[in-house]
Scaffold this motif. Structure first.
Motif, short mmCIF file in Angstrom:
data_model
loop_
_atom_site.label_atom_id
_atom_site.label_comp_id
_atom_site.label_asym_id
_atom_site.label_seq_id
_atom_site.Cartn_x
_atom_site.Cartn_y
_atom_site.Cartn_z
N HIS A 79 0.87 -1.17 0.00
CA HIS A 79 0.00 0.00 0.00
C HIS A 79 0.91 1.22 0.00
O HIS A 79 1.51 1.56 1.03
N THR A 113 -0.86 -0.63 -4.58
CA THR A 113 -2.07 0.18 -4.75
C THR A 113 -1.76 1.42 -5.59
O THR A 113 -2.67 2.16 -5.96
N LEU A 128 -7.34 0.69 -1.34
CA LEU A 128 -6.74 -0.54 -0.83
C LEU A 128 -7.76 -1.69 -0.88
O LEU A 128 -7.45 -2.80 -1.31
#
Ligand code: CFN
Ligand code: HCA
Length: 539
Positions: A79, A113, A128
């Motif tokens: 992420h 992401t 996410l």
């Protein structure tokens, strides 16, 4: 240096004389003229001084890249901005071999992401969730790990809450890691976070029945350049069942039943000691240190494992393997050693290899004049537990701590192993004894923690080593000064270097790199040309 190494105090003083006084004071504590006979403190695991060019990486690198990176059947979703995921995309040369062609293997992919400015402003949790759904739909994995990068912590996205929600929605194992790059002082904090996460979310999820007479896990082996394949070969032949490796050539599936072993053999103590300790506390599984770098270290470790199981047949088999393999190793060593004996090496690497690889150089009669780690702790240098691992403030601040309680399942608490450990300890068998780098190094060798670029240049000038060992960031700078650099992280394009076959490969590599005239022909421009000085006229 046949009469012994010179006292390095003048070089320490010269190096730090270029620093501002506050910096000099701090850096001096990280440099020690070694004396193997006495205990000397070395400053380690502290924040790098801003402005100094360090070799270190970040907490995210230690968690995602190092510990979880080599596991093939989990989707490791980063992420953050794409650069963080790209950086950790197969650059470590950790190899893997799925059991079948169709078995899960996500290691060739880079999942991210791909955070953009608007996610920083408005939050990235929705993105996410979408990414997790997309990965699930495309690959149908059994597990997804979510890794936080710096901006995630700064804007406050809650990867744990998202993971919990998505676990419920999709019905597979999903868990997050708060491994933002800045969280600790180096990769080391990331190892700790990864260990805690795996232990909490995976270990113990599957109580698979035993499959072998002698069951072990190998901890802290990451299959760089195929190292794990060589060790798997040896264990298999000896009749030792390797249940799981953390985490070279590994699966999360095997982590889930890795608590069913009799013994943990810990190779890289720095990155994985936490799992060894937690398994001992919860399940009663003892652990021992083992090193497979070098022919004699490999033989010693195999003997140690056989001795633990105390089984005549196993001991005989292990001796048979050692005799056969050592004969091959000795033959190559005998041919190469006379050509490289007496050559000087330096190594500044990670948190365990700067120590372990000294065995290989010793076998070839080479001398390690200076060495240091990037991010190890004091026990890795000094060989004692000088600081409780769990409590170092900068390293563990905000790290989610686990409370480990002894398992309540009597079948899983191994009374027999606890008793065996006590019995062997009485015989003087030291389980958690950890021999550090400094007791093994020669008197007056120079030990430096978190070496900087300036210090590297000065050391090369002073010692004129025949070989410098470090990583990709150092490689070309060092080689431009006429000294060959061997990467002890990625092995350049070589390996395996572990086990018996690995020792043979390494000896040959040393011959290739050191028995050549090419480095004498390197003519760096700054040797012959005056320094270019910039000037500016202001009217
Ligand atoms: S494979 Fe290991 S052996 S895990 Fe660690 S401390 Fe790194 S990635 Mo680079 S090569 Fe290096 Fe060690 Fe353990 Fe590797 S010496 S720095 S974090 N390391
Ligand atoms: C890391 C990984 C690294 C980097 C190696 C290097 C590795 O620390 O993020 O600097 O050459 O082994 O791949 O240590």
């Amino acid at each position: 240096y046949s009469a012994g190494l010179p006292d390095p105090t003048p070089i320490i003083d010269e190096i730090i004389s270029k620093y501002p006084s506050k910096v000099a004071k701090k850096r001096k504590k990280a440099m020690v003229a070694n004396d193997p006979e006495i205990d000397q403190p070395v400053q380690a695991n502290v924040r790098t001084i801003p402005g100094i060019i360090t070799q270190r990486g970040c907490t995210y690198a230690g968690c995602k890249g190092v510990v979880l990176g080599p596991t093939r059947d989990i989707i490791n979703l980063v992420h953050g901005p794409i650069g963080c995921s790209f950086y950790a995309w197969l650059t470590r040369r950790n190899q893997t071999k799925p059991e079948t062609e169709t078995a899960e293997n996500y290691m060739m992919y880079s999942f991210s992401t791909d955070m953009q400015d608007e996610n920083i402003v408005f939050g990235g949790e929705v993105k996410l969730k979408e990414a997790i759904r997309e990965a699930y739909k495309l690959f149908n994995p059994k597990a997804i790990g979510v890794f936080s990068t710096c901006p995630v912590g700064l804007i406050g996205d809650d990867v744990h809450a998202v993971s919990r929600d998505m676990k419920e929605e999709l019905g597979i194992n999903i868990f997050g890691f708060s491994c933002e790059g800045y969280r600790g002082v180096s990769q080391s904090a990331g190892h700790h976070i990864a260990n805690n996460g795996i232990f909490k979310h995976v270990v113990g999820n599957n109580d698979r029945p035993r499959e072998g007479k002698f069951q072990i896990n190998l901890l802290g082996e990451y299959n760089i350049g195929g190292d794990a394949f060589e060790l798997e070969r040896l264990f298999e032949e000896a009749g030792i069942t390797l249940v799981s490796t953390y985490s070279g050539n590994s699966t999360v599936e095997s982590f889930a039943y890795s608590h069913t072993v009799d013994l943990n053999v810990v190779m890289c103590h720095r990155s994985i000691n936490y799992i060894a300790e937690m398994m001992e506390e919860k399940y009663g599984i003892p652990w021992i240190k083992g090193n497979f770098i070098g022919g004699s270290s490999t033989a010693k470790t195999l003997r140690k494992v056989a001795e633990f199981f105390d089984d005549a047949e196993l001991i005989e088999k292990v001796e048979e393997i050692i005799a056969r393999e050592e004969a091959k190793v000795e033959a190559v060593k005998a041919a190469i050693k006379p050509k490289v004996e007496g050559k000087l090496a330096m190594m500044f690497v990670g948190g365990s290899r700067a120590h372990h690889y000294q065995d290989l150089f010793e076998e070839l009669g080479m001398l390690t004049v200076s060495a240091g780690y990037e991010f190890a702790h004091r026990d890795d240098y000094e060989g004692r537990h000088v600081i409780p691992d769990i409590k170092i403030d900068a390293d563990t601040r905000n790290i989610e701590e686990l409370t480990i309680t002894k398992t309540d399942n009597p079948e899983l608490w191994r009374d027999d192993l606890v008793a065996k450990k006590a019995e062997l300890e009485k015989k003087g068998y030291e389980f958690s004894h950890y021999a550090g780098m400094m007791p093994q190094m020669k008197k007056n060798s120079l030990v430096i923690d978190d070496v900087s670029h300036h210090e590297t240049e000065k050391l090369i000038e002073f010692y004129k080593p025949d070989l410098f060992c470090a990583g990709i960031k150092e490689k070309y700078v060092v080689q431009k000064s006429g000294v060959p650099l061997k990467q002890l992280h990625s092995y350049d394009y070589g390996g395996p270097y572990a086990g018996f076959e690995g020792a043979i490969n390494f000896y040959k590599e040393m011959e290739r790199m050191l028995v050549t005239n090419v480095w004498n022909l390197v003519d760096t421009p700054w040797k012959s040309e005056p320094e270019i000085v910039g000037s500016m006229t202001i009217n």
